[in-house]
Design a protein around this motif. Structure first.
Motif, PDB file in Angstrom:
ATOM      1  N   GLY A 266       0.794  -1.219   0.000  1.00 16.77           N
ATOM      2  CA  GLY A 266       0.000   0.000   0.000  1.00 16.77           C
ATOM      3  C   GLY A 266       0.824   1.265   0.000  1.00 16.77           C
ATOM      4  N   GLY A 267       2.116   1.149   0.315  1.00 14.96           N
ATOM      5  CA  GLY A 267       2.974   2.322   0.330  1.00 14.96           C
ATOM      6  C   GLY A 267       3.219   2.910  -1.040  1.00 14.96           C
ATOM      7  N   ILE A 268       2.796   2.216  -2.107  1.00 15.78           N
ATOM      8  CA  ILE A 268       2.974   2.740  -3.454  1.00 15.78           C
ATOM      9  C   ILE A 268       2.245   4.072  -3.620  1.00 15.78           C
ATOM     10  CG2 ILE A 268       0.996   1.493  -4.410  1.00 15.78           C
ATOM     11  CD1 ILE A 268       4.395   2.174  -6.135  1.00 15.78           C
ATOM     12  N   VAL A 269       1.209   4.295  -2.846  1.00 22.65           N
ATOM     13  CA  VAL A 269       0.498   5.577  -2.896  1.00 22.65           C
ATOM     14  C   VAL A 269       1.459   6.709  -2.543  1.00 22.65           C
ATOM     15  CG1 VAL A 269      -1.478   6.883  -2.065  1.00 22.65           C
ATOM     16  CG2 VAL A 269      -1.621   4.388  -2.199  1.00 22.65           C
ATOM     17  N   ILE A 270       2.237   6.496  -1.479  1.00 17.58           N
ATOM     18  CA  ILE A 270       3.208   7.509  -1.046  1.00 17.58           C
ATOM     19  C   ILE A 270       4.287   7.700  -2.110  1.00 17.58           C
ATOM     20  CG2 ILE A 270       4.944   8.058   0.703  1.00 17.58           C
ATOM     21  CD1 ILE A 270       3.253   6.464   2.720  1.00 17.58           C
ATOM     22  N   ALA A 271       4.806   6.581  -2.639  1.00 21.07           N
ATOM     23  CA  ALA A 271       5.904   6.660  -3.598  1.00 21.07           C
ATOM     24  C   ALA A 271       5.493   7.400  -4.870  1.00 21.07           C
ATOM     25  CB  ALA A 271       6.377   5.248  -3.942  1.00 21.07           C
ATOM     26  N   VAL A 272       4.302   7.115  -5.379  1.00 23.74           N
ATOM     27  CA  VAL A 272       3.830   7.763  -6.609  1.00 23.74           C
ATOM     28  C   VAL A 272       3.742   9.271  -6.415  1.00 23.74           C
ATOM     29  CG1 VAL A 272       1.806   8.068  -8.098  1.00 23.74           C
ATOM     30  CG2 VAL A 272       2.620   5.772  -7.561  1.00 23.74           C
ATOM     31  N   GLN A 273       3.141   9.671  -5.333  1.00 20.51           N
ATOM     32  CA  GLN A 273       2.938  11.103  -5.111  1.00 20.51           C
ATOM     33  C   GLN A 273       4.249  11.831  -4.850  1.00 20.51           C
ATOM     34  OE1 GLN A 273      -1.571  11.157  -3.335  1.00 20.51           O
ATOM     35  NE2 GLN A 273       0.111  11.221  -1.907  1.00 20.51           N
ATOM     36  N   ARG A 274       5.128  11.197  -4.085  1.00 20.22           N
ATOM     37  CA  ARG A 274       6.383  11.868  -3.749  1.00 20.22           C
ATOM     38  C   ARG A 274       7.287  11.975  -4.977  1.00 20.22           C
ATOM     39  NH1 ARG A 274       8.247  12.964   1.214  1.00 20.22           N
ATOM     40  NH2 ARG A 274      10.437  13.576   1.372  1.00 20.22           N
ATOM     41  N   LYS A 275       7.284  10.965  -5.818  1.00 18.97           N
ATOM     42  CA  LYS A 275       8.155  10.949  -6.985  1.00 18.97           C
ATOM     43  C   LYS A 275       7.648  11.885  -8.077  1.00 18.97           C
ATOM     44  CE  LYS A 275      11.687   9.000  -9.147  1.00 18.97           C
ATOM     45  NZ  LYS A 275      13.083   9.069  -8.624  1.00 18.97           N
ATOM     46  N   LEU A 276       6.351  11.945  -8.248  1.00 15.93           N
ATOM     47  CA  LEU A 276       5.786  12.675  -9.381  1.00 15.93           C
ATOM     48  C   LEU A 276       5.160  14.007  -9.007  1.00 15.93           C
ATOM     49  CD1 LEU A 276       4.023   9.634 -11.075  1.00 15.93           C
ATOM     50  CD2 LEU A 276       6.270  10.561 -11.619  1.00 15.93           C
ATOM     51  N   GLY A 277       4.840  14.167  -7.749  1.00 15.53           N
ATOM     52  CA  GLY A 277       4.121  15.376  -7.352  1.00 15.53           C
ATOM     53  C   GLY A 277       2.701  15.393  -7.880  1.00 15.53           C
ATOM     54  N   ILE A 278       2.148  14.220  -8.180  1.00 18.38           N
ATOM     55  CA  ILE A 278       0.788  14.082  -8.732  1.00 18.38           C
ATOM     56  C   ILE A 278      -0.066  13.347  -7.709  1.00 18.38           C
ATOM     57  CG2 ILE A 278      -0.594  13.066 -10.577  1.00 18.38           C
ATOM     58  CD1 ILE A 278       1.887  13.293 -12.360  1.00 18.38           C
ATOM     59  N   PRO A 279      -1.213  13.862  -7.370  1.00 19.98           N
ATOM     60  CA  PRO A 279      -2.040  13.222  -6.342  1.00 19.98           C
ATOM     61  C   PRO A 279      -2.735  11.967  -6.835  1.00 19.98           C
ATOM     62  CG  PRO A 279      -3.196  15.107  -7.257  1.00 19.98           C
ATOM     63  CD  PRO A 279      -1.822  15.122  -7.865  1.00 19.98           C
ATOM     64  N   VAL A 280      -2.838  10.981  -5.964  1.00 13.22           N
ATOM     65  CA  VAL A 280      -3.730   9.853  -6.204  1.00 13.22           C
ATOM     66  C   VAL A 280      -5.150  10.339  -5.919  1.00 13.22           C
ATOM     67  CG1 VAL A 280      -4.421   7.563  -5.408  1.00 13.22           C
ATOM     68  CG2 VAL A 280      -2.000   8.097  -5.687  1.00 13.22           C
ATOM     69  N   LYS A 281      -6.006  10.265  -6.915  1.00 13.67           N
ATOM     70  CA  LYS A 281      -7.361  10.818  -6.758  1.00 13.67           C
ATOM     71  C   LYS A 281      -8.424   9.743  -6.545  1.00 13.67           C
ATOM     72  CE  LYS A 281      -6.621  15.216  -9.104  1.00 13.67           C
ATOM     73  NZ  LYS A 281      -7.191  16.226 -10.032  1.00 13.67           N
ATOM     74  N   LEU A 282      -8.178   8.554  -7.096  1.00 11.40           N
ATOM     75  CA  LEU A 282      -9.140   7.462  -6.945  1.00 11.40           C
ATOM     76  C   LEU A 282      -8.378   6.165  -6.684  1.00 11.40           C
ATOM     77  CD1 LEU A 282     -11.410   8.283 -10.027  1.00 11.40           C
ATOM     78  CD2 LEU A 282     -12.121   8.519  -7.636  1.00 11.40           C
ATOM     79  N   VAL A 283      -8.965   5.277  -5.912  1.00 12.94           N
ATOM     80  CA  VAL A 283      -8.362   3.973  -5.659  1.00 12.94           C
ATOM     81  C   VAL A 283      -9.400   2.887  -5.899  1.00 12.94           C
ATOM     82  CG1 VAL A 283      -6.565   4.725  -4.073  1.00 12.94           C
ATOM     83  CG2 VAL A 283      -8.839   4.215  -3.173  1.00 12.94           C
ATOM     84  N   GLY A 284      -8.939   1.786  -6.502  1.00 10.71           N
ATOM     85  CA  GLY A 284      -9.798   0.630  -6.710  1.00 10.71           C
ATOM     86  C   GLY A 284      -9.555  -0.399  -5.634  1.00 10.71           C
ATOM     87  N   LEU A 285     -10.631  -0.812  -4.974  1.00 12.60           N
ATOM     88  CA  LEU A 285     -10.501  -1.700  -3.819  1.00 12.60           C
ATOM     89  C   LEU A 285     -11.356  -2.953  -3.956  1.00 12.60           C
ATOM     90  CD1 LEU A 285     -10.599   1.062  -1.072  1.00 12.60           C
ATOM     91  CD2 LEU A 285      -8.613  -0.288  -1.728  1.00 12.60           C
ATOM     92  N   GLY A 286     -11.537  -3.439  -5.185  1.00 16.48           N
ATOM     93  CA  GLY A 286     -12.336  -4.645  -5.369  1.00 16.48           C
ATOM     94  C   GLY A 286     -12.781  -4.794  -6.807  1.00 16.48           C
ATOM     95  N   GLU A 287     -13.508  -5.889  -7.062  1.00 18.63           N
ATOM     96  CA  GLU A 287     -13.971  -6.208  -8.413  1.00 18.63           C
ATOM     97  C   GLU A 287     -15.352  -5.650  -8.715  1.00 18.63           C
ATOM     98  OE1 GLU A 287     -12.133  -7.723 -10.641  1.00 18.63           O
ATOM     99  OE2 GLU A 287     -10.457  -8.014  -9.266  1.00 18.63           O
ATOM    100  N   GLY A 288     -16.080  -5.220  -7.699  1.00 21.83           N
ATOM    101  CA  GLY A 288     -17.437  -4.743  -7.911  1.00 21.83           C
ATOM    102  C   GLY A 288     -17.477  -3.426  -8.671  1.00 21.83           C
ATOM    103  N   PRO A 289     -18.611  -3.105  -9.302  1.00 16.59           N
ATOM    104  CA  PRO A 289     -18.717  -1.878 -10.103  1.00 16.59           C
ATOM    105  C   PRO A 289     -18.552  -0.607  -9.291  1.00 16.59           C
ATOM    106  CG  PRO A 289     -20.871  -2.908  -9.835  1.00 16.59           C
ATOM    107  CD  PRO A 289     -19.864  -3.884  -9.332  1.00 16.59           C
ATOM    108  N   ASP A 290     -18.874  -0.657  -8.002  1.00 15.26           N
ATOM    109  CA  ASP A 290     -18.767   0.534  -7.157  1.00 15.26           C
ATOM    110  C   ASP A 290     -17.686   0.390  -6.093  1.00 15.26           C
ATOM    111  OD1 ASP A 290     -20.792   1.940  -8.507  1.00 15.26           O
ATOM    112  OD2 ASP A 290     -22.334   0.847  -7.398  1.00 15.26           O
ATOM    113  N   ASP A 291     -16.655  -0.400  -6.391  1.00 15.86           N
ATOM    114  CA  ASP A 291     -15.535  -0.576  -5.467  1.00 15.86           C
ATOM    115  C   ASP A 291     -14.388   0.384  -5.776  1.00 15.86           C
ATOM    116  OD1 ASP A 291     -16.875  -2.504  -4.130  1.00 15.86           O
ATOM    117  OD2 ASP A 291     -15.884  -4.202  -5.077  1.00 15.86           O
TER     118      ASP A 291
END
Length: 393
Positions: free
Chosen positions: A347-372
């Motif tokens: 889960g730390g990839i969220v931190i790495a992406v933002q720190r490296k690129l300066g681009i915010p994570v805006k949405l996360v997928g947490l399952g296979e369902g249509p509203d996950d």
């Protein structure tokens, strides 16, 4: 005279034989059952057609009733997704793998009887294993060492609060994570969805559409991944489920032209947001990346692109950073959508992406369902990683 009578008798006999040979077969055929005649079938159009004769001894199946015009034209049932507010908190159970390593694992180490050099090294290893990245890991550990030294106490509640603050800070709590989907006076907002093959980009595009509809936006989809007919059909299906029109074209058509037509159609229908699914790109294919840049330039003949979302697979870890950097150079990525976060301990990839690129994570997928798929909130994310605070039920 005698010979004459014999000749006449022979002629008479031959005549009688010929008569019986001609008449009797016709009589036998006349006594047999006549052939069945074809029965006329009247179609709803009013035309009369001849149906083929039925075979003797076999029952003919009944033809199913023809679909009425009203039934054929009936649209599919439209789904109304629930608003996304608080969705991440409701999906917190999906983060159990990341929770064990990045959250509770760190809490267990910080609660050790003696925080010596070996313990701090284990804390560093835990952060690195969770794909937080070297730079962010160094900063988090330094802050934690300083705070535990100054406070001089390590109760469970204090440790949790201290770790939560550090992780939230590392996630960039002050980043703007809102989606730029508000329409302009003369045209809709335009969002490009980009990403490499295999990241679940088309499915994610459909889920983003549901997020927007859930929050009250009207959406039109542009199927610019014209190299895969299956992707076009898949996107159209996602759109039908929430009542969103999909602009599509025959396989192989210029993706930039499809994207342009989608925005034009959005202007005509006055929708709030046009969401364009682009073809999956490999970051080392220069020609394909140039084509993606062309899509953006052609779309911007209508006006600037408001949002460019990069879909990253959380399970790829640090490899996703190289992908993200190349896309940023080509199309100016404004936000990251991190998929499959429920299926990884990193889960730390969220931190790495933002720190490296300066681009915010805006949405996360947490399952296979249509509203996950949920809007990303750093505090809710950290709370899910660390579990309930001490003293709460």
């Amino acid at each position: 005279m005698e010979y004459l009578l014999i000749a006449v008798g022979v002629v008479v006999v031959l005549a009688l034989v010929g008569l019986f040979a001609f008449v009797l077969p016709r009589q036998r055929r006349s006594r047999e059952a006549p052939e069945e005649t074809a029965a006329p079938t009247v179609r709803p159009t009013g035309r009369t057609e001849t149906a083929p004769p039925a075979e003797r001894g076999t029952a003919q199946p009944q033809a199913p009733p023809e679909e009425t015009a009203e039934e054929a034209a009936a649209p599919p049932a439209i789904e109304r997704p629930e608003p996304t507010a608080g969705r991440l908190a409701r999906l917190r159970g999906r983060l159990v793998k990341s929770q064990n390593l990045l959250g509770r694992g760190l809490l267990a180490l910080l609660s050790s009887d003696k925080l010596d050099a070996d313990t701090w090294e284990e804390i560093e290893d835990s952060l690195l294993t969770a794909d937080v990245g070297i730079e962010a890991t160094t900063q988090i550990v330094e802050h934690l060492r300083e705070r535990t030294k100054v406070l001089g106490t390590r109760s469970a509640g204090e440790l949790r609060s201290m770790l939560a603050d550090e992780l939230v800070d590392a996630l960039g709590a002050d980043m703007d994570r809102s989606l730029a989907t508000t329409p302009h006076p003369e045209r809709p907002a335009v969002t490009l969805v980009v990403g490499v093959n295999g990241s679940g980009k088309t499915t994610t595009c459909g889920k983003i559409a549901r997020v927007l509809v859930a929050d009250g936006r009207s959406v039109l989809l542009g199927a610019a991944d014209t190299f895969r007919a299956a992707a076009v059909d898949q996107l159209a299906t996602w759109g039908e489920r929430v009542g969103a029109e999909t602009v599509r074209a025959p396989e192989g058509r210029d993706p930039a032209a499809v994207a342009y037509d989608a925005v034009q159609r959005g202007i005509e229908t006055k929708v709030d947001t046009v969401l364009i699914d682009t073809a999956g790109r490999l970051q080392n294919k220069v020609g394909l990346m140039d084509e993606l840049g062309k899509v953006k330039r052609v779309v911007e003949k209508h006006g600037p692109v408001d949002e460019t979302l990069l879909v990253l697979d959380a399970t790829t870890g640090q490899n996703g950073l190289a992908q993200a950097q190349v896309f940023t150079e080509v199309v100016n990525v404004t936000g990251v959508v991190l998929t499959k976060l429920d299926g990884t301990a990193k889960g730390g990839i969220v931190i790495a992406v933002q720190r490296k690129l300066g681009i915010p994570v805006k949405l996360v997928g947490l399952g296979e369902g249509p509203d996950d798929m949920a809007p990303f909130d750093p505090r809710q994310f950290v709370d899910a990683l660390l579990g309930e605070p001490a003293g709460t039920s």
